[in-house]
Design a protein around this motif. Structure first.
Motif, mmCIF file in Angstrom:
data_model
loop_
_atom_site.group_PDB
_atom_site.id
_atom_site.type_symbol
_atom_site.label_atom_id
_atom_site.label_comp_id
_atom_site.label_asym_id
_atom_site.label_seq_id
_atom_site.Cartn_x
_atom_site.Cartn_y
_atom_site.Cartn_z
ATOM 1 N N ILE A 75 -6.393 -8.371 -6.213
ATOM 2 C CA ILE A 75 -4.937 -8.375 -6.011
ATOM 3 C C ILE A 75 -4.323 -7.232 -6.815
ATOM 4 N N LEU A 76 -3.538 -6.396 -6.140
ATOM 5 C CA LEU A 76 -2.865 -5.304 -6.857
ATOM 6 C C LEU A 76 -1.697 -5.879 -7.656
ATOM 7 N N PHE A 77 -1.517 -5.316 -8.842
ATOM 8 C CA PHE A 77 -0.445 -5.754 -9.747
ATOM 9 C C PHE A 77 0.290 -4.474 -10.156
ATOM 10 N N PRO A 78 1.065 -3.909 -9.198
ATOM 11 C CA PRO A 78 1.536 -2.534 -9.371
ATOM 12 C C PRO A 78 2.600 -2.362 -10.449
ATOM 13 N N GLY A 79 2.351 -1.403 -11.330
ATOM 14 C CA GLY A 79 3.334 -1.047 -12.343
ATOM 15 C C GLY A 79 4.289 0.012 -11.827
ATOM 16 N N ASN A 80 3.955 0.603 -10.675
ATOM 17 C CA ASN A 80 4.837 1.588 -10.052
ATOM 18 C C ASN A 80 4.452 1.727 -8.582
ATOM 19 N N THR A 81 5.259 2.492 -7.834
ATOM 20 C CA THR A 81 5.071 2.526 -6.377
ATOM 21 C C THR A 81 3.839 3.335 -5.950
ATOM 22 N N ALA A 82 3.181 4.009 -6.917
ATOM 23 C CA ALA A 82 1.970 4.764 -6.564
ATOM 24 C C ALA A 82 0.771 3.830 -6.399
ATOM 25 N N GLN A 83 0.913 2.599 -6.856
ATOM 26 C CA GLN A 83 -0.255 1.700 -6.885
ATOM 27 C C GLN A 83 -0.311 0.834 -5.622
ATOM 28 N N VAL A 84 -0.580 1.510 -4.499
ATOM 29 C CA VAL A 84 -0.703 0.826 -3.207
ATOM 30 C C VAL A 84 -2.072 1.182 -2.638
ATOM 31 N N TYR A 85 -2.799 0.187 -2.151
ATOM 32 C CA TYR A 85 -4.088 0.467 -1.512
ATOM 33 C C TYR A 85 -4.408 -0.687 -0.577
ATOM 34 N N SER A 86 -4.447 -0.392 0.709
ATOM 35 C CA SER A 86 -4.496 -1.480 1.697
ATOM 36 C C SER A 86 -5.838 -2.197 1.751
ATOM 37 N N GLN A 87 -6.864 -1.657 1.081
ATOM 38 C CA GLN A 87 -8.158 -2.341 1.096
ATOM 39 C C GLN A 87 -8.214 -3.531 0.141
ATOM 40 N N ALA A 88 -7.218 -3.640 -0.737
ATOM 41 C CA ALA A 88 -7.158 -4.823 -1.614
ATOM 42 C C ALA A 88 -6.820 -6.036 -0.755
ATOM 43 N N ASP A 89 -7.075 -7.224 -1.273
ATOM 44 C CA ASP A 89 -6.829 -8.436 -0.488
ATOM 45 C C ASP A 89 -5.346 -8.793 -0.432
ATOM 46 N N ALA A 90 -4.606 -8.412 -1.460
ATOM 47 C CA ALA A 90 -3.170 -8.731 -1.504
ATOM 48 C C ALA A 90 -2.539 -7.854 -2.575
ATOM 49 N N THR A 91 -1.230 -7.779 -2.537
ATOM 50 C CA THR A 91 -0.526 -7.111 -3.639
ATOM 51 C C THR A 91 0.588 -8.009 -4.145
ATOM 52 N N LEU A 92 0.763 -8.016 -5.441
ATOM 53 C CA LEU A 92 1.946 -8.656 -6.007
ATOM 54 C C LEU A 92 3.120 -7.721 -5.752
ATOM 55 N N PHE A 93 4.326 -8.302 -5.706
ATOM 56 C CA PHE A 93 5.545 -7.519 -5.448
ATOM 57 C C PHE A 93 6.513 -7.955 -6.542
ATOM 58 N N PRO A 94 6.332 -7.365 -7.746
ATOM 59 C CA PRO A 94 7.035 -7.916 -8.910
ATOM 60 C C PRO A 94 8.479 -7.468 -9.046
ATOM 61 N N SER A 95 9.323 -8.406 -9.443
ATOM 62 C CA SER A 95 10.696 -8.105 -9.861
ATOM 63 C C SER A 95 10.794 -8.513 -11.319
ATOM 64 N N VAL A 96 11.286 -7.604 -12.156
ATOM 65 C CA VAL A 96 11.378 -7.912 -13.591
ATOM 66 C C VAL A 96 12.658 -8.720 -13.811
ATOM 67 N N ARG A 108 12.894 -0.167 -6.510
ATOM 68 C CA ARG A 108 11.508 0.202 -6.181
ATOM 69 C C ARG A 108 11.004 -0.560 -4.964
ATOM 70 N N HIS A 109 11.536 -1.766 -4.792
ATOM 71 C CA HIS A 109 11.092 -2.602 -3.663
ATOM 72 C C HIS A 109 11.496 -1.946 -2.346
ATOM 73 N N VAL A 110 12.730 -1.421 -2.344
ATOM 74 C CA VAL A 110 13.209 -0.745 -1.134
ATOM 75 C C VAL A 110 12.339 0.487 -0.867
ATOM 76 N N GLU A 111 12.000 1.211 -1.938
ATOM 77 C CA GLU A 111 11.194 2.428 -1.763
ATOM 78 C C GLU A 111 9.824 2.128 -1.145
ATOM 79 N N SER A 112 9.220 1.021 -1.538
ATOM 80 C CA SER A 112 7.844 0.771 -1.086
ATOM 81 C C SER A 112 7.735 -0.208 0.080
ATOM 82 N N ALA A 113 8.857 -0.839 0.479
ATOM 83 C CA ALA A 113 8.789 -1.905 1.490
ATOM 84 C C ALA A 113 8.172 -1.434 2.817
ATOM 85 N N GLY A 114 8.609 -0.284 3.299
ATOM 86 C CA GLY A 114 8.126 0.203 4.593
ATOM 87 C C GLY A 114 6.626 0.442 4.560
ATOM 88 N N LEU A 115 6.161 1.061 3.482
ATOM 89 C CA LEU A 115 4.737 1.360 3.337
ATOM 90 C C LEU A 115 3.913 0.077 3.283
#
Ligand code: 1GP
Length: 250
Positions: A75-96, A108-115
């Motif tokens: 599971i990806l636990f992204p600290g920034n929008t560069a940490q995207v990789y579709s081969q992972a099983d899931a990604t967290l979508f954190p809001s602080v 940041r959510h808006v920036e990465s949502a489409g991708l």
């Protein structure tokens, strides 16, 4: 079955989960791979991959390595929008949600949502709460937010409830990587009693005793990173402890 459904199912059954956190910002892949091999042998329940800073992004290599060796969820636990990789099983979508930095609440959510939508990866929204551990950790500095005071259980409860009401699928109480003290049992206990979604606790966990105390207080999953880098046996001891709590409560 989705990864989130598996986590929910574990919660319903009273199974406690152990997650190893891997920082993708590493040059020494051989050492990371050795630690991952140990974690696989120790039967950890999940891998989280993510970090606050990136000098060297080895995220894809690390995900591919784990996926080539095991079916344990990655599971990806992204600290920034560069940490995207579709081969992972899931990604967290954190809001602080402990902070008031709009970039980390929606920007940041808006920036990465489409991708993320395009990638097809399972996305698990996360209410991420920084708790003061007595030290300014990297994540405090990078997020440019003030953590919730260590003893202020009422703020923590209200923040976690708000996260759940906003639709966040999990809540994470974070003391910060390498924190000198873990989140208090009192806070974990009170937060867990006031939410229905899974509760994750991490930051500064170094011993099976700490893991047991945190899980007994009401956490559903613990996340351990730093301490595993220097102690090869620890993951086995942690796994035995975490999974014996599961046997006791089922
Ligand atoms: C950080 O909570 C995690 O996001 C793990 O912290 O590295 O201190 O185990 P440690």
């Amino acid at each position: 079955m989705t990864i989130y459904k598996k986590i929910l199912e574990a919660k319903v059954l009273g199974k406690k989960l152990l997650t190893m956190l891997i920082d993708p910002d590493t040059k020494d892949l051989e050492n990371i791979y050795k630690t991952i091999d140990n974690a696989i042998s120790a039967h950890v329940d999940c891998f989280f991959i993510g970090g606050s800073l990136l000098h060297q992004n080895s995220l894809a290599e690390i995900v591919d390595y784990i996926k080539s060796k095991t079916h344990i969820p990655v599971i990806l636990f992204p600290g920034n929008t560069a940490q995207v990789y579709s081969q992972a099983d899931a990604t967290l979508f954190p809001s602080v949600i402990s902070g008031r930095n709009p970039e980390l609440l929606i920007g940041r959510h808006v920036e990465s949502a489409g991708l993320l939508r395009e990638s097809g990866i399972e996305v698990i929204s996360l209410g991420y709460m920084l708790i003061d551990s007595g030290l300014t950790t990297t994540v405090n500095y990078i997020t440019n937010t003030s953590p919730i005071p260590y003893d202020n259980t009422n703020i923590a409860i209200s923040t976690a409830i708000a996260g759940e009401l906003l639709g966040m699928k999990m809540i994470y109480l974070e003391a910060g990587s390498g924190a000198p003290r873990t989140i208090s049992s009192k806070m974990i206990n009170q937060v867990s009693k006031n939410i229905n979604v899974p509760l994750i606790v991490g930051g500064g966990i170094k011993t099976p005793e700490q893991a047991e105390e945190i899980l007994d207080a009401g956490a559903d999953m613990i996340v351990v990173g730093n301490a595993l880098e220097t102690n090869d046996d620890l993951i086995f001891d942690l796994s035995a402890t975490v999974h014996s709590i599961k046997t006791k409560t089922v």
